[in-house]
Design an enzyme around this catalytic site. Structure first.
Site, PDB file in Angstrom:
ATOM      1  CE1 TYR A 121      -3.041   2.760   0.412  1.00 44.11           C
ATOM      2  CE2 TYR A 121      -3.863   2.010   2.581  1.00 44.11           C
ATOM      3  CZ  TYR A 121      -4.107   2.735   1.520  1.00 44.11           C
ATOM      4  OH  TYR A 121      -5.152   3.688   1.557  1.00 44.11           O
ATOM      5  CE  LYS A 176      -6.125   2.078  -1.714  1.00 42.35           C
ATOM      6  NZ  LYS A 176      -6.844   2.172  -0.265  1.00 42.35           N
TER       7      LYS A 176
END
Lengths: 298, 298, 298, 298
Positions: free
Chosen positions: B125, B153
């Site tokens: 992330y 992400k």
């Protein structure tokens, strides 16, 4: 457009001529000089003025010439703007002053004072990765009401900012929203942006023109092919060496490898030394970059 | 997914049930809990554990559940990961620790130590707008070789970073590259990204699913229509009030206006007071947001 | 020293004369012109050259004159340096270029190229609060070996940096370490620093000279009294208005209230409007600031 | 105080006992545990609670114990505060939450909500070099009116901030203003600050106590001698390796070289490997650091 130099205060005149003809042959829709890629802040004002005049003379109206007038000094910005108008340039490009960072209301006042004193249309330039204040969406909205302000070029790399700006400016379709980073040209135009100002077009002008036109025509397969090439160039040619200047050095070095112009870079930077130059030379070959474009796209 | 609360350390249980059913009814492909929008860092570890368990129980395998385990404490990250595995979650989401900022080599070592100690797949992330270290492309490349690391992400809003990452990971099509900011979902998927994690899907799940599917199908006219709606929501509903928390407060407030769940926000933030709530209520109406989706898209 | 202006490109000549005599009457040991407080980056190069010449002519050797040559353009820095030497200035002050941020090795090379091309001694200028690269201690150590580099002025406000620098330069007692922020002058000199460059000395030159001398003499009670005055001025006179420019605007406004020189401030800033000017006027009175110094210290 | 560890979730119990007795033998006026140097954010909450209890038990009232309760989660901050009160700690230390950065008004509300819910006095902690919001002077002024808020420790390294804060709080002499960075202890106390919280006192407690007392007594020659030692330690022992964690690693490594406690560092960092450890060992010897203090000061 880069600024071809042979010494700190001397233009590479034959290189400049070759570079302009090379770029125009690629079909670009305009030339932006004295921007970040043009190393404007590193050049003397004398040279900036000489450069504007020489470029306008050689282009001779074939495409619009946009001249960067961003400076820490209001008076020097006006001086370049005046010269640009005198020698036939078509528009000015203006980021916020970059030493003293103005607050947003101060920035708006700055535009309200400066723009009426110049005679050419002004494109705003958002460059938060450089030490300039960002133009917040509400300030852009207000600035668009100053007569003469015609658009904005965004080099922030922050697509959320750009998409927000499009939404805020939706009722002003005449206000041009252009993209700086060339890897974001495709998506900019696919989703309603008006164009791009691509440093890589110094080297491969046709590639960026074709990409723009494919995106404008919503020809997604062509966009995907050309976009992949653009990203690949960015991931290789512009990432040699470990400093923020690798884009500029790599681009000028590649232009020099193709015998288009000198790779001299103004202080505080320097052209690549031999090891990095060798990597650039090899990368140019591997990518199939030639004076006539990308080998495998012909 | 937001975390519905009625008090600093107490879940809004009926609201949680309604929220999950609302989102699943919109056809989403998975649920990501305990992220930034889920206010994970603001919640006690006790509540985080309770929340993981309740969500997994209610979802009951209908879609994959991804659980954020980012924490300043390695041990607490492992604790949440263990609980997630115990109650049937499907994957973990991990940003770099955010108090002590690790150097890039330290960050890679951190992943090399942590990932082998958890039993579920891990999605990295990237959140540079938050005070966490960015995962540089070369570190992502190296991290992808750790068994269990399955994707990343990106919430940086820096599309140049994302496009560069796609190029660097081109030889690993199995490595998922997902987008955080929902205004960038369309262009992400149009140009080869694998999907998005959209906070707005708490409110309008079908809108984001439809946009993803149109982009995946290269249906550009539909993409343009839905993308414009998404940007409009971002330019209005998430921009009330003057602090960075306006996204979270606006989203929870809108969910509360639709009687889906409570708008309680954990410290250091607070739910909107009445003036801002009134603006949100009006904006929800003007945009045509209903429990069943956007009124004018039906 | 501030730069008294009556228009964007025009000096306040009577004000300049009064200001110089006011400052010299206070017993200062030197004048530093064209720094940040001197708004150098906001001035045209023409005006910078005129200003250097006028100041040197009027000072006429009574105290050393130091001239700021920091610029984004290497060539323009050399131009100002040449003019400074021609008109009898004593030293130059040089921060790193502030548009393109050089890496630390690039910064050292920059100094190695520039310093040998100027004929006056060079004082480095560390200004990390402005968008210039910091001079890291190891780079200062290396730069001190370039003939002509004689010291460093630190405006970072980071005392840990300054103390570290003193330790690293311990074997070079000839290398001057000067302090920028005037609230840090006392502690700088008490613990081995060599002096300060105090913007407030435009207004109250004697106060800063006295504070320096008390600190150099280790007269702690006097230091405490004067230091408290200096901090009080900073906490009031320089904190009117809400932008970073409040120091500059407040200082010029106070000079104007004492009829020393004009309060015109170059773009992108502006002089205080009447409400802020009224606060400054009141504060000047309350603090007992007069042309002859602080009323209660006489 | 550092947190002696033998594993990610396990205290070095004999090391902890030796460390406390070592520090107390040096005459310190208090112990601050679970701060940045104590790696609090990297520890599990279980271990933080265990640590508070063990420290309070062993100190047994000989000096006040201050406990850091800073956390991203309001509820976890309250939990540690409650434990601290239960086991006999004397005060709490609280920085702003560090994941979601609160605006200044939100920060004040946060304090207004939290402080009344804890039973011990609270010292604010300003840490802008860490990803926490700074406490602006006006907010400190307002926070000082909350019953229970007794002072502020500033680790910003920005002495201008500290001097300004002193001026703003001049009418509240009961409000303690303490310094974080130990190289700034001397000047802090010489010019009216109330003390310091020195990480180096883990290693050389007597040195920092002596420096404080000399500064409080305005004994400038002794201050200069001891201050020079402190800066020298900072310029050598804390600057091995190239990451921000060099202070913590160097300090724990030196403690281990003196057989006081383990050098285990929690993720995302790691203890020094052999090459760096060898440099620390040599530096400890060169500086004359022993369990009984600095060799040449005895």
């Amino acid at each position: 457009m880069v600024t071809p130099l042979v010494a700190p205060d001397e233009l590479d005149l034959p290189g400049l001529e070759r570079l302009i003809e090379h770029i125009l042959a690629g079909g670009v829709h305009g030339l932006f000089i004295l921007g970040t890629t043009g190393e404007a802040p590193s050049l003397s004002h004398r040279l900036r003025h000489e450069f504007v005049e020489r470029v306008c003379t050689q282009v001779n109206g074939r495409v619009p010439v946009l001249v960067g007038i961003t400076d820490t000094s209001f008076v020097e910005s006006l001086n370049v703007a005046q010269r640009a108008a005198d020698v036939g340039a078509d528009a000015l490009v203006l980021a916020s002053p970059y030493y003293f960072l103005a607050g947003q209301p101060e920035l708006l006042e700055y535009l309200q004072h400066l723009v009426p004193q110049v005679s050419l249309p002004v494109l705003l330039y958002n460059m938060p990765n450089r030490p300039t204040a960002v133009f917040e969406p509400d300030i852009v909205k207000a600035a668009a009401d100053i007569p003469g302000v015609v658009g904005l070029k965004d080099s922030s790399t922050n697509m959320m900012y750009f998409r927000l700006l499009q939404s805020v400016m939706e009722d002003r379709p005449d206000f041009s929203l252009l993209m700086g980073p060339e890897t974001l040209l495709a998506e900019t135009v696919l989703l309603g942006g008006h164009g791009g100002v691509c440093g890589g077009a110094n080297l491969l002008p046709r590639l960026y023109v074709d990409l723009y036109e494919a995106a404008a025509a919503k020809d997604l397969p062509t966009v995907e092919t050309l976009h992949r090439k653009v990203v690949q160039i960015n991931a290789t040619l512009y990432r040699v060496g470990r400093f923020a200047s690798s884009f500029l050095k790599g681009l000028k070095c590649a232009l020099s490898c193709l015998d288009i112009c000198s790779d001299f870079v103004a202080e505080p930077f320097h052209r690549f030394r031999e090891p990095e130059r060798e990597i650039i030379r090899r990368t140019v070959n591997e990518l199939g970059i030639t004076k006539d474009g990308l080998a495998d796209l012909k």
